[in-house]
Scaffold this motif. Structure first.
Motif, mmCIF file in Angstrom:
data_model
loop_
_atom_site.group_PDB
_atom_site.id
_atom_site.type_symbol
_atom_site.label_atom_id
_atom_site.label_comp_id
_atom_site.label_asym_id
_atom_site.label_seq_id
_atom_site.Cartn_x
_atom_site.Cartn_y
_atom_site.Cartn_z
ATOM 1 N N THR A 241 0.821 -1.204 0.000
ATOM 2 C CA THR A 241 0.000 0.000 0.000
ATOM 3 C C THR A 241 0.861 1.262 0.000
ATOM 4 O O THR A 241 1.919 1.276 0.622
ATOM 5 C CB THR A 241 -0.936 -0.002 1.234
ATOM 6 N N PRO A 242 0.411 2.296 -0.703
ATOM 7 C CA PRO A 242 1.110 3.583 -0.591
ATOM 8 C C PRO A 242 1.001 4.112 0.838
ATOM 9 O O PRO A 242 0.035 3.828 1.550
ATOM 10 C CB PRO A 242 0.357 4.498 -1.560
ATOM 11 N N LEU A 243 1.982 4.890 1.233
ATOM 12 C CA LEU A 243 1.999 5.479 2.574
ATOM 13 C C LEU A 243 1.995 6.995 2.489
ATOM 14 O O LEU A 243 2.675 7.575 1.635
ATOM 15 C CB LEU A 243 3.264 5.070 3.325
ATOM 16 N N VAL A 244 1.247 7.598 3.376
ATOM 17 C CA VAL A 244 1.322 9.034 3.611
ATOM 18 C C VAL A 244 1.717 9.167 5.073
ATOM 19 O O VAL A 244 1.012 8.676 5.961
ATOM 20 C CB VAL A 244 -0.028 9.727 3.338
ATOM 21 N N ILE A 245 2.879 9.776 5.309
ATOM 22 C CA ILE A 245 3.400 9.879 6.668
ATOM 23 C C ILE A 245 3.596 11.351 7.013
ATOM 24 O O ILE A 245 4.267 12.085 6.290
ATOM 25 C CB ILE A 245 4.738 9.127 6.831
ATOM 26 N N ARG B 183 -7.009 3.326 -0.893
ATOM 27 C CA ARG B 183 -6.158 2.162 -0.640
ATOM 28 C C ARG B 183 -4.730 2.580 -0.267
ATOM 29 O O ARG B 183 -3.746 2.074 -0.803
ATOM 30 C CB ARG B 183 -6.175 1.203 -1.821
ATOM 31 N N SER B 184 -4.661 3.535 0.650
ATOM 32 C CA SER B 184 -3.372 3.995 1.163
ATOM 33 C C SER B 184 -3.436 4.004 2.682
ATOM 34 O O SER B 184 -4.510 3.936 3.267
ATOM 35 C CB SER B 184 -3.050 5.396 0.633
ATOM 36 N N GLN B 185 -2.283 4.080 3.300
ATOM 37 C CA GLN B 185 -2.204 4.121 4.756
ATOM 38 C C GLN B 185 -1.686 5.481 5.191
ATOM 39 O O GLN B 185 -0.691 5.967 4.675
ATOM 40 C CB GLN B 185 -1.271 3.032 5.281
ATOM 41 N N LEU B 186 -2.379 6.078 6.135
ATOM 42 C CA LEU B 186 -1.998 7.360 6.708
ATOM 43 C C LEU B 186 -1.422 7.111 8.091
ATOM 44 O O LEU B 186 -2.054 6.443 8.928
ATOM 45 C CB LEU B 186 -3.234 8.265 6.796
ATOM 46 N N LEU B 187 -0.219 7.624 8.334
ATOM 47 C CA LEU B 187 0.454 7.490 9.618
ATOM 48 C C LEU B 187 0.985 8.854 10.036
ATOM 49 O O LEU B 187 1.248 9.707 9.189
ATOM 50 C CB LEU B 187 1.651 6.537 9.517
ATOM 51 N N ALA B 188 1.156 9.047 11.320
ATOM 52 C CA ALA B 188 1.833 10.233 11.831
ATOM 53 C C ALA B 188 2.982 9.762 12.714
ATOM 54 O O ALA B 188 2.886 8.716 13.362
ATOM 55 C CB ALA B 188 0.873 11.109 12.629
ATOM 56 N N VAL B 189 4.068 10.535 12.722
ATOM 57 C CA VAL B 189 5.244 10.201 13.529
ATOM 58 C C VAL B 189 5.566 11.405 14.407
ATOM 59 O O VAL B 189 5.692 12.522 13.906
ATOM 60 C CB VAL B 189 6.461 9.858 12.639
#
Length: 147
Positions: free
Chosen positions: A33-37, A64-70
């Motif tokens: 999956t594509p990622l957006v971080i 169909r992407s995953q969103l994450l925060a760091v």
């Protein structure tokens, strides 16, 4: 790195505790999956921005992407903040800031959003004041057609 395409740079391997109680790894996303971080310079001052992205989590899922925060916090603080502010996106606790350091991100004032394809190649990096959520979603849509 802000605001430019970076096709040869990859999201570094990571294994970080998330606000969801899980430990998330790059390996679980690579090839899938594509990622957006979103990399946050300081969690407490970035809550409004984080909430905006969290409220749009379903839109990223539809693409169909995953969103994450760091954030540069301990795991317990990430869980507490997520619970207190009803954040539904996974907030990764990177207390040492090593992930942002590996990418040479400058997080002095504003969050930086990276968009990576399903193989972890970073396609775009944008400082948040220049990043609009709809524009980021458009970039994720275009990734599907490029692969």
């Amino acid at each position: 790195m802000t605001g430019i395409a970076t096709p040869n740079l990859r999201v570094p391997d990571f294994s970080l505790p998330a606000s969801t109680g899980q430990t998330l790894t790059m390996e679980s996303y690579r090839g899938n999956t594509p990622l957006v971080i979103i990399f946050l310079p300081e969690l407490k001052t970035s809550l409004r921005i984080l909430k905006r992205f969290s409220d749009r989590l379903a839109d990223f899922g539809e693409e169909r992407s995953q969103l994450l925060a760091v954030a540069r916090v301990q795991a317990e603080e990430a869980r507490d903040i997520a619970e207190e502010h009803d954040l539904v996106l996974p907030l990764l606790a990177d207390a040492s800031g090593s992930m942002a350091q590996q990418l040479n991100l400058q997080l002095a004032c504003h969050p930086v959003v990276i968009v990576a394809d399903k193989d972890g190649r970073i396609r775009e990096s944008i400082s948040y004041p220049d990043a609009h959520i709809d524009g980021i979603l458009d970039r994720v849509r275009r990734l599907r057609h490029e692969s």
